[in-house]
Design an enzyme around this catalytic site. Structure first.
Site, mmCIF file in Angstrom:
data_model
loop_
_atom_site.group_PDB
_atom_site.id
_atom_site.type_symbol
_atom_site.label_atom_id
_atom_site.label_comp_id
_atom_site.label_asym_id
_atom_site.label_seq_id
_atom_site.Cartn_x
_atom_site.Cartn_y
_atom_site.Cartn_z
ATOM 1 N N TYR A 1 -16.686 5.212 -11.060
ATOM 2 C CA TYR A 1 -16.174 4.122 -10.226
ATOM 3 C C TYR A 1 -16.734 2.785 -10.714
ATOM 4 O O TYR A 1 -16.000 1.805 -10.867
ATOM 5 C CB TYR A 1 -16.565 4.375 -8.768
ATOM 6 C CG TYR A 1 -16.299 3.216 -7.839
ATOM 7 C CD1 TYR A 1 -15.006 2.831 -7.526
ATOM 8 C CD2 TYR A 1 -17.354 2.515 -7.254
ATOM 9 C CE1 TYR A 1 -14.768 1.764 -6.667
ATOM 10 C CE2 TYR A 1 -17.125 1.460 -6.397
ATOM 11 C CZ TYR A 1 -15.828 1.088 -6.105
ATOM 12 O OH TYR A 1 -15.595 0.039 -5.259
ATOM 13 N N LYS B 1 -14.867 -0.624 -12.377
ATOM 14 C CA LYS B 1 -15.006 -2.004 -11.924
ATOM 15 C C LYS B 1 -15.432 -2.923 -13.066
ATOM 16 O O LYS B 1 -14.996 -4.072 -13.146
ATOM 17 C CB LYS B 1 -15.993 -2.076 -10.762
ATOM 18 C CG LYS B 1 -15.485 -1.401 -9.489
ATOM 19 C CD LYS B 1 -14.168 -1.998 -9.033
ATOM 20 C CE LYS B 1 -13.677 -1.418 -7.722
ATOM 21 N NZ LYS B 1 -12.405 -2.030 -7.279
ATOM 22 N N SER C 1 -11.809 3.597 -3.872
ATOM 23 C CA SER C 1 -12.979 2.802 -3.490
ATOM 24 C C SER C 1 -14.268 3.614 -3.506
ATOM 25 O O SER C 1 -15.307 3.125 -3.063
ATOM 26 C CB SER C 1 -12.770 2.210 -2.090
ATOM 27 O OG SER C 1 -12.596 3.241 -1.136
ATOM 28 N N ASP D 1 0.853 -1.184 0.000
ATOM 29 C CA ASP D 1 0.000 0.000 0.000
ATOM 30 C C ASP D 1 0.889 1.233 0.000
ATOM 31 O O ASP D 1 2.059 1.164 0.401
ATOM 32 C CB ASP D 1 -0.923 0.024 1.225
ATOM 33 C CG ASP D 1 -2.210 0.798 0.963
ATOM 34 O OD1 ASP D 1 -2.123 2.003 0.661
ATOM 35 O OD2 ASP D 1 -3.301 0.206 1.044
ATOM 36 N N GLY E 1 -6.360 -2.832 -4.250
ATOM 37 C CA GLY E 1 -5.887 -1.463 -4.390
ATOM 38 C C GLY E 1 -6.686 -0.654 -5.392
ATOM 39 O O GLY E 1 -7.140 -1.168 -6.414
ATOM 40 N N GLY E 2 -6.831 0.633 -5.102
ATOM 41 C CA GLY E 2 -7.543 1.531 -6.007
ATOM 42 C C GLY E 2 -8.458 2.465 -5.253
ATOM 43 O O GLY E 2 -8.636 2.352 -4.034
ATOM 44 N N SER F 1 -17.257 -4.582 -7.637
ATOM 45 C CA SER F 1 -18.231 -3.918 -6.771
ATOM 46 C C SER F 1 -19.643 -4.068 -7.323
ATOM 47 O O SER F 1 -19.842 -4.265 -8.536
ATOM 48 C CB SER F 1 -17.887 -2.433 -6.670
ATOM 49 O OG SER F 1 -18.930 -1.686 -6.086
ATOM 50 N N ASN F 2 -20.606 -3.934 -6.432
ATOM 51 C CA ASN F 2 -22.007 -3.894 -6.863
ATOM 52 C C ASN F 2 -22.263 -2.709 -7.790
ATOM 53 O O ASN F 2 -23.221 -2.713 -8.562
ATOM 54 C CB ASN F 2 -22.939 -3.857 -5.646
ATOM 55 C CG ASN F 2 -22.781 -2.618 -4.800
ATOM 56 O OD1 ASN F 2 -23.560 -1.667 -4.922
ATOM 57 N ND2 ASN F 2 -21.806 -2.607 -3.918
ATOM 58 N N HIS F 3 -21.383 -1.707 -7.752
ATOM 59 C CA HIS F 3 -21.589 -0.522 -8.578
ATOM 60 C C HIS F 3 -21.263 -0.762 -10.051
ATOM 61 O O HIS F 3 -21.592 0.073 -10.895
ATOM 62 C CB HIS F 3 -20.809 0.657 -8.006
ATOM 63 C CG HIS F 3 -21.272 1.009 -6.627
ATOM 64 N ND1 HIS F 3 -22.528 1.520 -6.381
ATOM 65 C CD2 HIS F 3 -20.679 0.852 -5.417
ATOM 66 C CE1 HIS F 3 -22.683 1.691 -5.067
ATOM 67 N NE2 HIS F 3 -21.581 1.283 -4.470
#
Length: 277
Positions: A145, A149, A77, A34, A74-75, A113-115
């Site tokens: 975002y 993903k 969020s 990180d 990483g990235g 992600s759900n997004h």
């Protein structure tokens, strides 16, 4: 028997911090990367702490050396500018996958992600007669975002198909100590830390999974996501967000677009602006 070495990118973030103690195993070394400072190793803790960015090809090449598997967390969020999202989330994931390929890493687990499907309706799974929205539902992102993903998922598919890497993509709902930070929506999306560790363990140990797209949520009473794909890898959820329902009873539930779609309030948040939702 040689130690298993697992690289976790973004290990100082929320999910990485929760997984660090839960993924400790006899015979396993966690290599934690990180840009942010990380706590030193505790007595008896087998960790290797690295400072570096997922966008730095040299740093990632060094981080992947001698690694058996990569968990890429990483990235950014949350929603951010298009430039930052492209650089860190999309280009950064390409850098990670390319470093893993060159190092001969056979398995990569990518945090989606759900997004990525934020503009799918909450009731799509039940309308189709399924037990929740299928994990391989095609992307309908709700933000930059979410677009990043969806791109990460596509990159994972490419690296499996081209190079034979085992790539498992987890569409994470929301992984916090409790679902309380997200309000009533968290009763649907929560992935408990314990279930998160059980899910990652399943992804690490499943024999020859190929390319898989799975949901990362607990078996919540209000779950709208299919767990069949994750269970096929050996995942078993032991937690349910409903135990926190009484603590959220006085909070207003989402309304309108936020109540109808998987992405919740992300569906109406300003594009390209950082938000803490």
């Amino acid at each position: 028997m040689a130690d298993q070495r697992v690289l976790i990118t973004g290990s100082a973030g929320v999910v990485g911090t929760l997984m660090r103690p839960r993924l400790r195993r006899e015979g396993r070394v966690l290599r934690l990367l990180d840009l942010a400072p990380q706590p030193p190793a505790e007595p008896g803790e087998a960790v290797e702490l690295l400072t570096g960015s997922v966008t730095d090809a040299k740093a990632m090449a060094a981080a992947c050396e001698g690694v058996d598997a990569v968990i890429h967390l990483g990235g950014h969020s949350r929603e951010n500018s298009w430039e930052a999202t492209l650089d860190v989330n999309i280009n950064g994931t390409h850098t990670v996958l390319e470093a893993a390929r060159e190092a001969g890493v056979s398995r990569v687990i990518l945090a989606s992600s759900n997004h990525a499907v934020g503009f799918r309706r909450n009731d799509e799974g039940s309308i189709a007669g399924a037990t929740g929205l299928p994990a391989d539902s095609s992307p309908r992102p709700d933000t930059y975002y979410g677009v990043s993903k969806a791109a990460i998922e596509a990159l994972g598919s490419l690296y499996h198909s081209r190079f034979g890497m085992d790539v498992i993509v987890i569409r994470i709902g929301s992984c916090f100590e409790t679902p309380l930070p997200l309000g009533p929506r968290g009763l649907t999306t929560w992935l408990s830390p314990g279930d998160g560790a059980r899910l990652f363990e399943a992804c690490l140990s499943a024999p020859s999974p190929g390319y898989r797209l799975i949901w990362g949520v607990s078996d919540n009473t209000r779950r709208i996501y299919s767990l069949a794909e994750a269970e096929a890898l050996g995942y078993q959820s032991l937690d349910d967000a409903e135990v926190y329902a009484d603590q959220l009873a006085d909070q207003p539930a989402p309304t309108g677009i936020a109540a109808e779609h998987v992405g919740g309030p992300f569906c109406t948040a300003p594009l390209g602006e950082f938000n803490p939702l």
